[in-house]
Design a protein around this motif. Structure first.
Motif, PDB file in Angstrom:
ATOM      1  N   VAL A  27      -5.642   0.315  -7.567  1.00 30.77           N
ATOM      2  CA  VAL A  27      -5.531  -1.144  -7.392  1.00 30.77           C
ATOM      3  C   VAL A  27      -5.402  -1.856  -8.736  1.00 30.77           C
ATOM      4  N   ASN A  69      -8.224   3.367  -4.937  1.00 31.33           N
ATOM      5  CA  ASN A  69      -6.891   3.295  -4.343  1.00 31.33           C
ATOM      6  C   ASN A  69      -6.917   2.447  -3.077  1.00 31.33           C
ATOM      7  N   SER A  70      -5.906   1.588  -2.937  1.00 35.92           N
ATOM      8  CA  SER A  70      -5.896   0.675  -1.788  1.00 35.92           C
ATOM      9  C   SER A  70      -5.817   1.423  -0.459  1.00 35.92           C
ATOM     10  N   TRP A  71      -5.253   2.646  -0.499  1.00 37.55           N
ATOM     11  CA  TRP A  71      -5.078   3.379   0.754  1.00 37.55           C
ATOM     12  C   TRP A  71      -6.343   4.116   1.201  1.00 37.55           C
ATOM     13  N   GLN A 105       2.086   1.730  -3.512  1.00 36.39           N
ATOM     14  CA  GLN A 105       1.013   2.230  -4.382  1.00 36.39           C
ATOM     15  C   GLN A 105       0.728   3.704  -4.106  1.00 36.39           C
ATOM     16  N   TRP A 106       0.729   4.065  -2.829  1.00 37.99           N
ATOM     17  CA  TRP A 106       0.475   5.464  -2.428  1.00 37.99           C
ATOM     18  C   TRP A 106       1.585   6.367  -2.970  1.00 37.99           C
ATOM     19  N   TRP A 150       1.262  -5.328  -7.467  1.00 31.63           N
ATOM     20  CA  TRP A 150       1.004  -6.215  -6.316  1.00 31.63           C
ATOM     21  C   TRP A 150       2.179  -7.148  -6.020  1.00 31.63           C
ATOM     22  N   ALA A 207      -9.204  -5.317  -1.781  1.00 30.72           N
ATOM     23  CA  ALA A 207      -8.827  -4.043  -2.409  1.00 30.72           C
ATOM     24  C   ALA A 207      -9.382  -3.953  -3.833  1.00 30.72           C
ATOM     25  N   GLY A 246      -6.830  -0.366   2.963  1.00 30.42           N
ATOM     26  CA  GLY A 246      -5.734  -0.111   3.907  1.00 30.42           C
ATOM     27  C   GLY A 246      -6.250   0.319   5.274  1.00 30.42           C
ATOM     28  N   VAL A 306       0.842  -1.208   0.000  1.00 29.72           N
ATOM     29  CA  VAL A 306       0.000   0.000   0.000  1.00 29.72           C
ATOM     30  C   VAL A 306       0.879   1.262   0.000  1.00 29.72           C
TER      31      VAL A 306
END
Ligand code: ASN
Ligand code: ZN
Length: 314
Positions: free
Chosen positions: A185, A257-259, A178-179, A190, A251, A263, A175
């Motif tokens: 996602v 976004n995963s965050w 990615q951020w 990944w 996710a 997250g 995460v």
């Protein structure tokens, strides 16, 4: 297989070290200000003594040594993620200093959190390149510290609680990456540890999208993706594939976004765990966390529950 054993030996060492709680949290409340990073980088000069020689502090000039700057910058990105996205002030939530040691031992093929600080090897150049070369590896190690403090009593580093401990580090490692890269996602690869393996060995350590797919990772990747492949008495870095894939599935279902959602749900769940938590306990904790954040019976809670079903945890 040789690499696997070498890694396991080193991991047992650091797991042992990790069992020790931080010794002196006394002064932290006096000096910590929210948002204030307090990074220090040391050079072990290829020896084993920690922390080693002080080579860079907060706001000092960049070093001529790339590993020093990578450890410093990676700790900063990870600090900012926890602060800005999850409103957490450093590893302990109270502004704990972020200490990192680079050039640990000679050609050391690993990185670890020793209960108090991050430690990075240079790799032997044959199997691994320097361990500060990937932001998700740095965030993985720092997150072992977060888990130590955010889970009441910490997560015991063996069996399912140990695999959860590992998975939580992969989850936030991924995460944070990615951020930092501003990837949704869908855009994210990944992968964990892309860029630290010698190209001849493989592309990454692990894949959260497809654990155990050696086309995506390396030939020694023995991670199961679901409970059907659960390894009894397996290594914590093996069975972590299962909760890793549950996070990925959640996710993807939550989109964006995963965050933003997945997250924060996983992070909130940490406070609901106990030291010997099982995968089923994590499934329950993340479902509860989703209900706390988005409401009982919310689409988010249903997505989380469905994700654990995907990996066979109920
Ligand atoms: N790099 C590994 C980890 O952080 C080392 C270990 O297993 N202790 O999980
Ligand atoms: Zn780990």
């Amino acid at each position: 297989p040789a690499l696997r054993h070498q890694l396991l030996d080193q991991c047992e060492l650091s797991a042992h070290l990790r069992g020790q709680r931080s010794v002196a949290p006394i002064m932290q409340a006096l000096v910590a200000t929210t948002g204030e990073k307090r990074r220090t980088v040391y050079d072990a000069q290829h020896k084993s003594a920690l922390p080693g020689k002080l080579v860079r502090g907060e706001d000092s000039q960049p070093s001529a040594d790339q590993a020093v700057n990578q450890a410093y910058d990676g700790a900063g990105i990870t600090y900012d993620f926890y602060h800005d996205v999850l409103q957490r002030n450093s590893v302990d939530g109270k502004g704990l200093r972020l200490d990192s040691t680079v050039h640990y031992q000679n050609k050391f093929n690993n990185a670890f959190w020793n209960g108090q600080q991050m430690v990075y090897g240079d790799g032997d150049g044959k199997l691994f390149l320097g361990f500060t070369g990937a932001i998700d590896v740095i965030a993985h190690e720092l997150t072992h510290g977060v888990t130590q403090y955010a889970v009441p009593g910490g997560l015991v580093y063996q069996d399912q609680s140990g695999a959860l401990n590992e998975s939580i580090s992969d989850v936030f490692g991924s995460v944070v990456k990615q951020w930092h890269l501003k990837q949704s996602v869908e855009q994210a690869d990944w992968l964990v540890g892309a860029g630290i393996m010698a190209p001849t060995v493989g592309k990454a350590l692990r894949s959260m999208a497809d654990p155990g797919n050696t086309e995506l990772t390396w030939s020694g990747d023995d991670q199961p993706k679901t409970m059907a492949g659960y390894v009894e008495n397996g290594d914590v870095h093996t069975n972590s594939g299962i909760p890793n894939h549950a996070f990925y599935a959640a996710a993807i279902a939550l989109k964006g976004n995963s965050w933003d959602k997945a997250g924060p749900i996983w992070y909130k769940a940490l406070s609901l765990l106990t030291p010997n938590a099982s995968f089923a306990d994590m499934a329950k904790a993340t479902s509860q966390a989703a209900a706390l954040l988005y409401g009982a019976d919310s689409a988010e809670q249903h997505a989380v529950q469905a994700a654990w079903k995907v990996v066979g945890v109920t």
